[in-house]
Scaffold this motif. Sequence first.
Motif, PDB file in Angstrom:
ATOM      1  N   ASP A 634      -8.090  -5.219  -2.629  1.00 19.97           N
ATOM      2  CA  ASP A 634      -6.900  -5.460  -2.715  1.00 19.97           C
ATOM      3  C   ASP A 634      -6.477  -6.890  -2.858  1.00 19.97           C
ATOM      4  OD1 ASP A 634      -3.976  -5.250  -2.767  1.00 19.97           O
ATOM      5  OD2 ASP A 634      -3.791  -5.736  -0.839  1.00 19.97           O
ATOM      6  N   VAL A 641      -1.570  -2.810  -4.850  1.00 22.06           N
ATOM      7  CA  VAL A 641      -2.686  -2.413  -4.001  1.00 22.06           C
ATOM      8  C   VAL A 641      -3.592  -2.203  -4.997  1.00 22.06           C
ATOM      9  CG1 VAL A 641      -3.716  -1.275  -2.188  1.00 22.06           C
ATOM     10  CG2 VAL A 641      -1.334  -1.968  -2.008  1.00 22.06           C
ATOM     11  N   GLU A 642      -4.711  -2.934  -5.459  1.00 19.58           N
ATOM     12  CA  GLU A 642      -5.745  -2.622  -6.363  1.00 19.58           C
ATOM     13  C   GLU A 642      -6.758  -1.970  -5.406  1.00 19.58           C
ATOM     14  OE1 GLU A 642      -3.348  -5.811  -7.795  1.00 19.58           O
ATOM     15  OE2 GLU A 642      -4.492  -5.823  -5.900  1.00 19.58           O
TER      16      GLU A 642
END
Length: 793
Positions: A634, A641-642
Amino acid sequence: MKILKKILKIVIVLIVIVSVSIWLYARTFYPVYDGEVVLDNISEKVTVYYDDSGVPHINAQNQKDAYTALGYVHAQDRLWQMELIRRIAPGRLSEIFGVKLIETDVFFSGLGIEENTDKVIAALDTNSEAYKYTMAYLEGINQFIEEGRTPLEYTLVGVEKQKFTIRDVYNVFGYMSFSFAMAHKTDPFLTGIKEKLGTAYLAELGIPIHKNTAILRNEKNPEMLGGVARAMNHIYESLPVSPFIGSNSWVIGANKTKSGRVLFANDPHIGFSQPSVWYQSHIKTPDYEIYGFNLALTPFALLGHNKDYAYGLTMFENDDVDLYFEQNNPENSNEYKTKDGYEKYRILEKTIKIKDRPDSTFQVKVSRHGPIMNTVMKGIDDPRPLAMQWIYTKLDNKILDVSYQLSHAKSLSEFKEGAKLLHAPGLNIMYGDAKDNIAWFASGKLYKYRDSLNRKLILDGASGDDEIVEYLDFEENPQAINPSWNYVYSANNQPDTIAGILYPGYYLPEDRGYRIQQLLENKDDWTREDVEEMIFDVTSPVVARNVQNLMNSFDPKDLNENEKKALTIITEWDGAYKKEMSAPTVYTRFIYEFLAGTFKDEMGDSFEDFMSTPAFMKKMIGTQAAKTTSIWWDDITTEDVEEKGDIVKKAFKNTVGFLENQLGASVDNWQWSKVASVEHGHALGQVPSLRGYFNVGPFAVDGGSEVINNQLFKLNDSGFYKVHAGPSTRRIVDFSDVENSVSILPTGQSGNVFSKHYDDQAEKYLKGEFVKMLLNQQEIEKSKNILSFIPKN
């Protein structure tokens, strides 16, 4: 017109006179490889045959004379290297190079190496052969200092020659030992992660200690009677002498070779420099013979062989440095807290002499754990006193006896007794012999703390709970003697269980170990030629797995044409780092982008510390690539939120964009040779006008990170990979034909820039070629250059 012709003739004559004068002057610096020299302190004539690579084959009637001659010939080829390396541990480089090296001098002088040297010398057995031969070696060096030609470097930097003593020998051992240590880089970084980001982030970074495909197996059978990281990197970068880094070695048992005899291979990984680290020599007396590789100022070969046995070294990577936070007495900063109350620091007064500047003085506080590093090392911005406990200075030092015993053993049992004596640095000591014995000993004094203690963090010095509770007996060290699988190897990777535990350390990822194991397992008819090819192998079996684990995490359909082509190149790549390939260039840049995308947002400036801890950082590549979820993915600088795919895809697109700007639009033009190179730097090569004269290179290289032909470089944002370390020698001993065993050095045998052996092995080294290590006396005596030492009386 006649006047012009006369002027032209005069100019030509002057040019010839000046050129001849320069040539004659330069000739006075040449090493003496033939003729006669009267040598003090020898009892009988010693004959030295120099082979075509400049290796001295010393024939003497006794070992004392042989070691005296070794000192002389070693000094005439490597005196400047000896001068530099003896100055590191006591902090005396600033005397030569000025204020720019004061930080390095303060650091090393504060480690306690000199104080340990004093203690060891006071307890030496002056009647031992190890001591007597060491003193003979020093006598040979010192006679060259008195009577030989002063190397050019002394004149250029304006320093006077000084005789060498046994203190210098032990100080070199101390520097060598410290250059193997890793804790001073990794532990402060991990402690910072815990304190700034919390245990959830730390949990994913804890170096896993678990079994993998390349774990070193133990088996003993009978003998056959036949912030700190960046500061540390800065210190090492400023050193004019190479630090020790890693290594490969494998010994193939008789049942796996075509000849039915043992094959031995070793290539220690050390920082590249000019001259290279090892000096080859061959000593032969009526009762002794060794073909050895010596460090500057070490009389006994640390790598060696004869017709009976061969031995070599790699780094164990065990943890023999522990860092402690001490607690000062709030009423008296010269006292620190222990479980029994406050104790006084021991105060050492230190003085650094600086060229063209006044001397610099400082104090080092020493607790029961060791020196307080805050005052001797920049980059420690934590106010808590940080003490360094190092086994090298904590326990009795027998390292001179170790090197003597290894080079004088008459059997595997005697050799093992020598390996037992080593307390630090931790080394994998490899062995093979003509009686078909093979062995590996992880040598060094190992110890235990309480079970729950995490030694990857800085320990509590005040509580008394974080102290050593037990030292292990050598029989509990990892080792294998004549194992049933018929080979032993080491590539700085995790050893198997010791005393019911997997011993903590700073082990490198499995890449090289896995490749060595992969190749050895699949063949039972090894020849020397096969091993020559293997020791130059440039293929990683792990990168394909990393690529698959990463590239499968995103959909490539929206990649542009260049990105798709680059993706195809690395997904079809076999992991070979060859000069003409583009895949290594793409993969290496991609790994940097992936690590930066994963860790940099949370770590901030500490990302540089992470990248400056190569053993730790390299392990995290495969570990992180294999994960499906991670708190690190992230990007905390965005609201989204990666996930893994987001980070990998962005990293890959950034990679292609970077390489297009760096090397052009065509992926086919992104060859490894355009970004990876090596230059062997001389201490004076840092001066631009002297670089071309003293340095060797630069050269394009085959090989890359964590392949057998390991070419080590800093993975950073530049996009260029300046190789700074690699195999310091490649060496193969074949007991079916021991007189035709082979080796190679990165540049050449001599450190004298006027010698023809200054860089005569460089091209062969780059091509994976070898030169013969002569043992046949008849062949040796055909040498063109013969130097005789005649007793003075």
